[in-house]
Design a protein around this motif. Structure first.
Motif, PDB file in Angstrom:
ATOM      1  N   VAL A   6       0.837  -1.183   0.000  1.00 23.13           N
ATOM      2  CA  VAL A   6       0.000   0.000   0.000  1.00 23.13           C
ATOM      3  C   VAL A   6       0.877   1.240   0.000  1.00 23.13           C
ATOM      4  O   VAL A   6       1.979   1.250   0.585  1.00 23.13           O
ATOM      5  N   ASP A   7       0.397   2.293  -0.656  1.00 21.16           N
ATOM      6  CA  ASP A   7       1.063   3.601  -0.667  1.00 21.16           C
ATOM      7  C   ASP A   7       0.184   4.616   0.053  1.00 21.16           C
ATOM      8  O   ASP A   7      -1.010   4.745  -0.249  1.00 21.16           O
ATOM      9  N   ILE A   8       0.770   5.328   1.018  1.00 24.09           N
ATOM     10  CA  ILE A   8       0.070   6.381   1.748  1.00 24.09           C
ATOM     11  C   ILE A   8       0.646   7.716   1.301  1.00 24.09           C
ATOM     12  O   ILE A   8       1.841   7.996   1.488  1.00 24.09           O
ATOM     13  N   TYR A   9      -0.211   8.540   0.682  1.00 20.02           N
ATOM     14  CA  TYR A   9       0.228   9.818   0.124  1.00 20.02           C
ATOM     15  C   TYR A   9      -0.121  10.960   1.079  1.00 20.02           C
ATOM     16  O   TYR A   9      -1.233  11.019   1.611  1.00 20.02           O
ATOM     17  N   GLY A  10       0.827  11.864   1.270  1.00 20.41           N
ATOM     18  CA  GLY A  10       0.608  13.053   2.078  1.00 20.41           C
ATOM     19  C   GLY A  10       1.070  14.302   1.343  1.00 20.41           C
ATOM     20  O   GLY A  10       2.261  14.430   1.004  1.00 20.41           O
ATOM     21  N   ASP A  11       0.131  15.222   1.069  1.00 21.68           N
ATOM     22  CA  ASP A  11       0.486  16.510   0.460  1.00 21.68           C
ATOM     23  C   ASP A  11       0.858  17.483   1.580  1.00 21.68           C
ATOM     24  O   ASP A  11       0.143  17.599   2.572  1.00 21.68           O
ATOM     25  N   TYR A  12       1.928  18.182   1.411  1.00 19.21           N
ATOM     26  CA  TYR A  12       2.382  19.078   2.474  1.00 19.21           C
ATOM     27  C   TYR A  12       2.740  20.450   1.901  1.00 19.21           C
ATOM     28  O   TYR A  12       2.972  20.622   0.700  1.00 19.21           O
ATOM     29  N   SER A  13       2.748  21.416   2.805  1.00 21.04           N
ATOM     30  CA  SER A  13       3.217  22.765   2.462  1.00 21.04           C
ATOM     31  C   SER A  13       4.046  23.278   3.628  1.00 21.04           C
ATOM     32  O   SER A  13       3.923  22.780   4.755  1.00 21.04           O
ATOM     33  N   THR A  41       7.024  30.148   3.303  1.00 26.49           N
ATOM     34  CA  THR A  41       8.011  30.726   2.410  1.00 26.49           C
ATOM     35  C   THR A  41       9.226  31.178   3.217  1.00 26.49           C
ATOM     36  O   THR A  41       9.101  31.728   4.310  1.00 26.49           O
ATOM     37  N   GLY A  42      10.402  30.953   2.710  1.00 25.46           N
ATOM     38  CA  GLY A  42      11.619  31.335   3.400  1.00 25.46           C
ATOM     39  C   GLY A  42      12.233  30.197   4.193  1.00 25.46           C
ATOM     40  O   GLY A  42      13.361  30.318   4.670  1.00 25.46           O
ATOM     41  N   HIS A  43      11.490  29.096   4.368  1.00 21.90           N
ATOM     42  CA  HIS A  43      12.028  27.938   5.055  1.00 21.90           C
ATOM     43  C   HIS A  43      12.569  26.928   4.052  1.00 21.90           C
ATOM     44  O   HIS A  43      12.069  26.811   2.943  1.00 21.90           O
ATOM     45  N   SER A  44      13.590  26.249   4.475  1.00 23.43           N
ATOM     46  CA  SER A  44      14.117  25.190   3.628  1.00 23.43           C
ATOM     47  C   SER A  44      13.137  24.016   3.619  1.00 23.43           C
ATOM     48  O   SER A  44      12.329  23.844   4.538  1.00 23.43           O
ATOM     49  N   LYS A  45      13.232  23.237   2.597  1.00 27.50           N
ATOM     50  CA  LYS A  45      12.353  22.074   2.486  1.00 27.50           C
ATOM     51  C   LYS A  45      12.593  21.165   3.686  1.00 27.50           C
ATOM     52  O   LYS A  45      13.727  20.760   3.956  1.00 27.50           O
ATOM     53  N   PRO A  46      11.529  20.844   4.416  1.00 25.87           N
ATOM     54  CA  PRO A  46      11.732  20.106   5.674  1.00 25.87           C
ATOM     55  C   PRO A  46      11.977  18.613   5.458  1.00 25.87           C
ATOM     56  O   PRO A  46      11.759  18.068   4.385  1.00 25.87           O
ATOM     57  N   LYS A  47      12.436  18.003   6.524  1.00 19.05           N
ATOM     58  CA  LYS A  47      12.508  16.559   6.567  1.00 19.05           C
ATOM     59  C   LYS A  47      11.336  16.037   7.390  1.00 19.05           C
ATOM     60  O   LYS A  47      10.691  16.785   8.127  1.00 19.05           O
ATOM     61  N   PHE A  48      11.111  14.755   7.259  1.00 17.61           N
ATOM     62  CA  PHE A  48       9.918  14.181   7.869  1.00 17.61           C
ATOM     63  C   PHE A  48      10.270  12.978   8.728  1.00 17.61           C
ATOM     64  O   PHE A  48      11.337  12.386   8.614  1.00 17.61           O
ATOM     65  N   ASN A 102       8.131  12.973  -4.226  1.00 12.75           N
ATOM     66  CA  ASN A 102       8.158  13.489  -5.591  1.00 12.75           C
ATOM     67  C   ASN A 102       8.333  15.001  -5.572  1.00 12.75           C
ATOM     68  O   ASN A 102       8.464  15.612  -4.510  1.00 12.75           O
ATOM     69  N   MET A 103       8.310  15.585  -6.721  1.00  6.23           N
ATOM     70  CA  MET A 103       8.603  17.023  -6.843  1.00  6.23           C
ATOM     71  C   MET A 103       7.380  17.894  -6.585  1.00  6.23           C
ATOM     72  O   MET A 103       7.468  19.104  -6.670  1.00  6.23           O
ATOM     73  N   GLU A 104       6.253  17.299  -6.291  1.00  9.01           N
ATOM     74  CA  GLU A 104       5.016  18.054  -6.099  1.00  9.01           C
ATOM     75  C   GLU A 104       4.642  18.185  -4.619  1.00  9.01           C
ATOM     76  O   GLU A 104       3.471  18.217  -4.265  1.00  9.01           O
ATOM     77  N   ASN A 105       5.657  18.259  -3.777  1.00 11.19           N
ATOM     78  CA  ASN A 105       5.429  18.368  -2.335  1.00 11.19           C
ATOM     79  C   ASN A 105       4.495  17.255  -1.843  1.00 11.19           C
ATOM     80  O   ASN A 105       3.549  17.492  -1.103  1.00 11.19           O
ATOM     81  N   GLN A 106       4.825  16.061  -2.248  1.00  9.60           N
ATOM     82  CA  GLN A 106       4.039  14.898  -1.852  1.00  9.60           C
ATOM     83  C   GLN A 106       4.972  13.831  -1.313  1.00  9.60           C
ATOM     84  O   GLN A 106       5.921  13.426  -1.969  1.00  9.60           O
ATOM     85  N   HIS A 107       4.668  13.411  -0.089  1.00  9.76           N
ATOM     86  CA  HIS A 107       5.469  12.379   0.543  1.00  9.76           C
ATOM     87  C   HIS A 107       4.715  11.056   0.461  1.00  9.76           C
ATOM     88  O   HIS A 107       3.493  11.012   0.621  1.00  9.76           O
TER      89      HIS A 107
END
Length: 625
Positions: free
Chosen positions: A326-333, A336-343, A370-375
C-alpha cells in the motif's frame, strides 16, 4: 541536512501525548465493566487510603473514596497491596485517583497516580467518499483507547450476531428497502453492546443516522442526526490591511442543529470551539469538524495561500489486503523562506495512546518523495499487525509550530473470506449467495470467483456476490475468491454441498420400506406366537403330539416296566396318575424319544390312538427322567 547547514537544532515532533499530565497512568475502561487500580505506595502502611479529586470552586482538592464493599472496595490492611476495585463502572467514576498515606500532610498534587476514563461503545458512521454508491463505514469506537486492547469486535444486525473480526470496521450498503439496525461489542463484554444505529440516507453532501440511545442523544429516546459529508474552512479578512482574519467552518448540508458547534484544530491539535480569529499571514494551518464527529475533518488550510505548515492526506482511510502493498500519500506545504523540511513517520495502534516511531526497512517500509510536495509511505507484504493510524510530521526547530499530523491515515489490513447464504449445505432448487467478504471496503471492487480452483465467468452484476439460482448438483464444490488486481491473493476455500431432491425421495422410500418390513416381521412373530400356544383340535397333523386325557385302546409300556396285559389295562385310581394320548405318523419308524416305544400297528392302520399307562412307583426317584 539543509536545516543543519542553517545551524538549526532538530527537534523530533512529539505527537499526541496522551500522557501529557505528568506521569499519571491513563486507564480507559468500558462503562458497566470492572477495573482494578493498583496502589503505588512503595512502603504500604495501615493508614493508606484512596482519594480522587474534587473541584471546590477554586481548586482541585482530595476527597477520600467511600467504600461500600460491593461496588467500590479495597483492603486497608498493612499486608495487602490495597488495589482499588470498582465494579459496574459509571460515567461519574471518571476522575483522577491517588493512593497515599493518610498521615501525609504534604500539599495535594493534582497530577495523580492514575487517570481513569470511563467510556461506552458507540457505532460511528463515516460515509465512503469513493464512488461506490450509498455506502458507509461503521466503526465500533470509544471516546478513549481501551487499556484492555480488544482482540475481537463483534457486530450485530437487528439484534442477531452478524460478524466478528479484529478490525473495528464494518461496511454497510444503505438500502431504502429495509430498516437495518447495527450494534457492536467487544469480545468478552458481549453484554455491554453499543446502542443500535440505523443509517437512514446518504447523499453527496449529507448523511442521516438514527441512534437508539447513548451519548449521541440528549435523552434516552431515539434521535436522528444529520451530519455533513464535506466541510471546508472559509478565511475572511476582518481588517482592510488583511492582517487579521476570521475562520468559518462551512458545509452545504442542512444539519439537524441549525446552530451546530464546530471543533477547531490548529496544526492538527485541538484549539477551540465555534469561531476562531488569527493574524495573517500565519505559519499555522487550521481545520474544523462538527463537535462529536471529529473523525470528519475538513482539509487543513493556511490563512494565506500555502504559506504554512500543513499536511493533507489523499485518503484518510485505506483498506488493503493481507499480503499486498500500500502507498500512503501526504500533500504538504511549508512557509516561504524555510528550507524544504525533513519528515518522520509515526504509527498509533488501536488501544495504544502513544505513537511509535516507524523505522524504514527495505523489506517492509519505504519512504519516497516526488517534486510536487508529496510524501509517500510504502508498506509491503502487509500483515494484520500493520493495521494502525499513520501520520507524517515535520522535523522543525520551533516548538510553537509543531504539527502533529493527526489525525493521520487509518490503515486496515483485511483478509478475504467466502460466506455462504443461507447455508453451506443446501438442496437443489434453492437460491444460494456466496459473498467475497472483507472487514473493510476495498477500492478494487472487481472480484474473481473460483470453483475447484478453476476461474468462473459470472455476469458483471455478480462480482462481490456470486448468486446461484437455482442451485444444482453441478454447483457443488470448493469456492474461493480474489480481487482482479491481486489475483495471486485468494481467500481460503469454502465447500458448498448440494443435496439432490431425488436423494431425499429415495431416502424417504427406503425408510418406508424398512418400516413396512419391521411391521410385517412383528405381525408374523405375534401370529406365530399365538399359533404355538393354541390348543390342538381333531385336525392335528400326523407329526404333532397331543397330550390329553382320552380313552385307552392299546397299551404302551412305561420306562423300565414289563408289558401289561390288555385285560389288566384299567389303571388303579391314584391321585398322581397321569393319562395322555400320543399320536404318531403312519410312517414314523424312529421312536420320538429313547424312553418311549411306539405302539405296534393294529389290524386297522387308520387307528392312530394308543394308551400310555404310567404306574406309580414306590420310589419317586424312578421318575426323575
Amino acid at each position: 541536512m539543509l536545516l543543519a547547514e542553517a545551524g538549526c537544532v532538530f527537534v523530533a515532533l512529539l505527537l499526541y501525548l496522551s500522557g501529557f499530565l505528568g506521569q499519571a497512568k491513563i486507564i480507559c475502561a468500558l462503562k458497566g465493566s470492572s477495573v482494578d487500580l493498583p496502589c503505588s505506595l512503595t512502603h504500604p502502611t495501615s493508614s493508606k487510603k484512596w482519594y480522587n479529586t474534587h473541584w471546590n470552586g477554586q481548586k482541585f482538592v482530595p476527597r477520600e473514596i467511600s467504600v461500600d464493599r460491593n461496588r467500590v472496595m479495597y483492603d486497608k490492611s498493612e499486608e495487602s497491596n490495597s488495589t482499588l476495585t470498582i465494579n459496574d463502572l459509571r460515567e461519574n467514576d471518571t476522575n483522577e485517583y491517588d493512593c497515599r498515606d493518610a498521615t501525609d500532610n504534604s500539599e495535594w498534587n493534582w497530577l495523580s497516580d492514575i487517570s481513569l476514563r470511563v467510556t461506552d461503545l458507540q457505532v460511528k458512521v463515516i460515509p465512503v467518499t469513493a464512488t461506490e454508491g450509498q455506502r458507509v463505514t461503521l466503526i465500533c469506537g470509544t471516546s478513549c483507547d481501551l487499556t484492555e486492547n480488544p482482540t475481537t469486535y463483534i457486530w450485530y444486525k437487528n439484534g442477531a450476531f452478524l460478524y466478528q473480526d479484529s478490525s473495528p470496521w464494518y461496511q454497510h450498503l444503505v438500502s431504502s428497502e429495509e430498516a437495518v439496525r447495527y450494534s457492536c461489542a467487544v469480545k468478552g463484554y458481549e453484554d455491554l453492546r453499543a446502542p443500535e444505529v440505523s443509517v437512514d440516507s446518504v447523499t453527496s453532501t449529507c448523511f442521516s443516522v438514527t441512534y437508539a440511545e447513548g451519548r449521541m442523544c440528549s435523552s434516552e429516546q431515539p434521535c436522528s442526526i444529520t451530519y455533513p459529508t464535506e466541510l471546508h474552512v472559509e478565511v475572511m479578512s476582518t481588517t482592510r490591511s488583511g492582517q487579521s482574519v476570521k475562520l468559518t467552518c462551512n458545509t452545504s448540508c442542512t444539519l439537524t442543529d441549525p446552530k451546530p458547534t464546530y471543533t477547531w484544530f490548529k496544526n492538527g491539535n485541538f484549539e477551540t470551539y465555534n469561531h476562531i480569529s488569527t493574524s495573517s499571514p500565519s505559519v499555522d494551518s487550521y481545520s474544523c469538524a462538527v463537535k462529536g464527529h471529529e473523525d470528519l475533518r475538513s482539509p487543513a488550510v493556511c490563512t494565506e495561500g500555502k504559506n504554512c505548515w500543513s499536511v493533507n492526506y489523499v485518503s484518510r482511510r485505506i483498506c488493503a489486503l493481507e499480503g499486498s502493498s500500500v502507498d500512503i500519500y501526504g500533500d504538504y506545504s511549508y512557509p516561504t523562506g524555510h528550507s524544504k523540511p525533513k519528515f518522520e513517520y509515526a504509527i498509533r495502534k488501536t488501544g495504544k495512546g502513544h505513537p511509535e516511531s516507524l523505522i524504514e526497512d527495505a523489506h517492509h517500509v519505504e519512504y519516497h518523495e516526488n517534486m510536487e510536495n508529496q510524501h509517500i509511505l510504502r508498506i509491503k507484504n502487509l500483515t494484520k499487525s500493520d493495521s494502525a493510524e499513520y501520520r507524517v510530521s515535520f522535523l522543525i526547530n520551533d516548538p510553537e509550530q509543531q504539527h502533529s499530523g493527526f489525525p493521520g491515515v487509518t490503515l486496515i489490513v483485511t483478509a478475504l473470506t467466502v460466506k455462504v447464504t443461507p447455508s453451506a449445505v443446501v438442496t437443489e432448487g434453492q437460491r444460494v449467495t456466496l459473498t467475497c467478504s472483507t472487514s473493510c471496503p476495498l477500492t478494487d471492487t472487481t472480484y474473481i470467483w473460483y470453483q475447484n480452483r478453476r476461474p468462473l465467468t459470472p455476469p458483471e452484476s455478480q462480482n462481490k456476490h456470486l448468486v446461484l439460482d437455482p442451485v444444482s448438483s453441478q454447483h457443488a464444490g470448493n469456492y474461493s475468491c480474489a480481487v482482479k488486481t491481486l489475483q495471486h491473493i485468494n481467500s481460503p476455500e469454502e465447500t458448498l454441498t448440494v443435496t439432490g431432491t431425488w436423494t431425499l425421495a429415495a431416502a424417504a422410500g427406503t425408510a418406508a420400506v424398512l418400516l413396512a418390513i419391521i411391521l410385517l416381521s412383528v405381525f408374523l412373530w405375534i401370529r406365530r406366537k399365538r399359533t404355538s400356544t393354541k390348543p390342538l383340535g381333531p385336525g392335528t397333523p400326523d407329526n404333532m403330539v397331543q397330550l390329553n386325557p382320552g380313552p385307552v385302546y392299546d397299551n404302551i409300556s412305561a420306562v423300565g416296566q414289563s408289558p401289561i396285559p390288555a385285560a389288566q389295562s384299567k389303571p388303579t385310581e391314584q391321585p398322581d396318575l397321569h393319562y395322555g394320548s400320543v399320536c404318531f405318523s403312519k410312517n414314523q419308524e424312529v421312536p420320538l424319544y429313547s424312553t418311549v416305544q411306539p405302539a405296534q400297528p393294529q389290524r386297522q392302520e387308520e387307528v392312530q390312538y394308543a394308551a400310555v399307562n404310567f404306574n406309580r412307583p414306590n420310589n419317586d426317584a424312578g421318575l426323575s427322567d
